[in-house]
Design a protein around this motif. Structure first.
Motif, PDB file in Angstrom:
ATOM      1  N   LEU A   1       0.858  -1.178   0.000  1.00 53.26           N
ATOM      2  CA  LEU A   1       0.000   0.000   0.000  1.00 53.26           C
ATOM      3  C   LEU A   1       0.893   1.227   0.000  1.00 53.26           C
ATOM      4  N   HIS A   2       0.743   2.085  -0.987  1.00 55.69           N
ATOM      5  CA  HIS A   2       1.520   3.327  -1.090  1.00 55.69           C
ATOM      6  C   HIS A   2       0.603   4.491  -0.751  1.00 55.69           C
ATOM      7  N   ALA A   3       1.024   5.312   0.184  1.00 50.73           N
ATOM      8  CA  ALA A   3       0.261   6.504   0.561  1.00 50.73           C
ATOM      9  C   ALA A   3       1.050   7.738   0.131  1.00 50.73           C
ATOM     10  N   THR A   4       0.408   8.623  -0.626  1.00 54.25           N
ATOM     11  CA  THR A   4       1.042   9.842  -1.104  1.00 54.25           C
ATOM     12  C   THR A   4       0.084  11.006  -0.895  1.00 54.25           C
TER      13      THR A   4
ATOM     14  N   ILE B   1      -5.501  11.481   2.141  1.00 55.33           N
ATOM     15  CA  ILE B   1      -4.405  10.603   1.731  1.00 55.33           C
ATOM     16  C   ILE B   1      -4.792   9.989   0.390  1.00 55.33           C
ATOM     17  N   GLN B   2      -3.863   9.984  -0.539  1.00 57.84           N
ATOM     18  CA  GLN B   2      -4.090   9.283  -1.800  1.00 57.84           C
ATOM     19  C   GLN B   2      -3.359   7.951  -1.694  1.00 57.84           C
ATOM     20  N   ALA B   3      -4.044   6.852  -1.952  1.00 52.09           N
ATOM     21  CA  ALA B   3      -3.442   5.526  -1.774  1.00 52.09           C
ATOM     22  C   ALA B   3      -3.571   4.699  -3.042  1.00 52.09           C
ATOM     23  N   SER B   4      -2.580   3.826  -3.245  1.00 50.94           N
ATOM     24  CA  SER B   4      -2.622   2.868  -4.350  1.00 50.94           C
ATOM     25  C   SER B   4      -2.011   1.560  -3.861  1.00 50.94           C
ATOM     26  N   ILE B   5      -2.386   0.464  -4.502  1.00 48.49           N
ATOM     27  CA  ILE B   5      -1.892  -0.858  -4.120  1.00 48.49           C
ATOM     28  C   ILE B   5      -1.145  -1.448  -5.306  1.00 48.49           C
TER      29      ILE B   5
ATOM     30  N   ILE C   1      -0.203  13.219   1.348  1.00 54.16           N
ATOM     31  CA  ILE C   1      -0.765  13.237   2.704  1.00 54.16           C
ATOM     32  C   ILE C   1      -0.822  14.685   3.196  1.00 54.16           C
TER      33      ILE C   1
END
Length: 120
Positions: A33-36, A53-57, A38
């Motif tokens: 899980l990447h959180a950017t 928070i913008q998140a991607s997997i 923030i």
């Protein structure tokens, strides 16, 4: 921890990720899980913390193996938490299973020794 006016406020976030069943099963046993992006903004009059928070997997490291503390459930396939407290009873008194690991605790009047498993 968030710091507001030089005061530290403890904060934790526990969130479950759900997959859209119409898109199929989770593609990898281990995902990252990447959180950017923030950001946080505190509103003192309302005592409200607003955050985004913008998140991607993405595919994780060793994506074809379960990480330490997890076992493969072939019906999934997916990795499930291993209950270390039931396997060999590692603590002298009380064992607490947590996600991917465990910790030991002692009754009132005793302290945990340096090994983290024995009460003294």
């Amino acid at each position: 921890m968030f710091i507001v006016d030089k005061d530290s406020l403890p904060y934790s976030w526990n969130h479950t990720i759900s997959y859209d069943l119409t898109k199929g099963k989770m593609p990898f046993l281990v995902e990252m899980l990447h959180a950017t992006a923030i950001s946080a903004l505190y509103h003192p009059l309302e005592e409200v913390l607003e955050y985004s928070i913008q998140a991607s997997i993405t595919k994780g490291d060793r994506s074809n193996q379960c990480p330490h503390g997890f076992t493969l459930v072939s019906a999934g396939p997916y990795c499930a938490d291993e209950n270390e407290c039931e396997i060999g009873n590692p603590c002298s008194h009380t064992c607490h299973n947590t996600i991917g690991t465990y910790y030991c605790s002692c009754p009132h009047g005793l302290t945990i020794s340096a090994d983290g498993k024995t009460c003294q």
